[in-house]
Scaffold this motif. Structure first.
Motif: not given
Length: 205
Positions: A10-14, A131-134
């Motif tokens: 997954p793209n980090p910016r998105q 998503i959860v990790s971020e």
């Protein structure tokens, strides 16, 4: 808004955009290893209440599960489990299972069932786990506001057409599934199968 993310990287910016939306109390639709789910940051009470309104359910009676990023994250929200249950969790996760466990004090009251339990998932899906990790918090997980899943609801483009106006972001991670997770109650001395779904009950033992 619909955001297309690569299922493996997954793209980090998105990801950052999705996480900022969740931290601001947003509601998203996202892929798992089973069906597409709807959710929010578990610490955003107004977002939880918004999902209850969307689904026309009473928050006190709702049975939501959490998406956690891994087993150690899961242990923050569930009280310590005995060794056989831990072995089963280790064997099954990440995977298409929801385990009902005794809730820890870190679970917000609005999300606790009357029995003081919580349903926890660690899906085999890189996007929702990233998503959860971020985010640093679990995201609440519930099914889409539909009577039953049919093939069109595996397509994120159609999901966006139907529900894009009632949520903030639809995360496109490719075609989803139509079978729900297998639900296992681990709050008693022996695990109990509550719902047979995508995960094999027999393979847990």
């Amino acid at each position: 808004m619909i955001l297309t993310l690569h299922p493996d990287n997954p793209n980090p910016r998105q990801l950052k955009m999705i996480v900022e939306c969740l931290k601001d109390g947003g509601v998203i639709i996202y892929p798992t290893d089973t069906v597409y789910g709807m959710g929010c940051d578990i610490s955003q009470h107004k977002a939880v209440e918004r999902i209850c309104r969307i689904k026309d359910i009473n928050p006190a009676k709702a049975q939501f599960s959490f998406i956690c990023s891994d087993l150690s994250h899961l242990s923050d929200y569930a009280k310590s489990v005995d060794t056989p249950v831990f072995r089963m969790l280790k064997k099954a996760l990440p995977g298409p299972y929801t385990f009902i466990l005794p809730a820890s004090k870190m679970v917000p009251k609005i999300l606790k069932a009357k029995k003081d339990t919580v349903g926890i998932r660690v899906p085999d899906n890189n996007i929702c786990r990233a998503i959860v990790s971020e985010l640093g918090n679990p995201i609440m997980s519930t099914s889409l506001p539909i009577e039953k899943y049919v093939e069109e609801y595996t397509d994120p483009e159609i999901i966006h057409e139907k529900f894009g106006k009632i949520v903030d972001i639809v995360v496109d991670g490719g075609i989803g599934g139509m079978t729900f997770s297998t639900v296992v109650d681990c709050t008693d001395s022996e695990p109990v199968l509550i719902r047979e779904g995508a995960g094999s009950w027999e393979e847990l033992f």
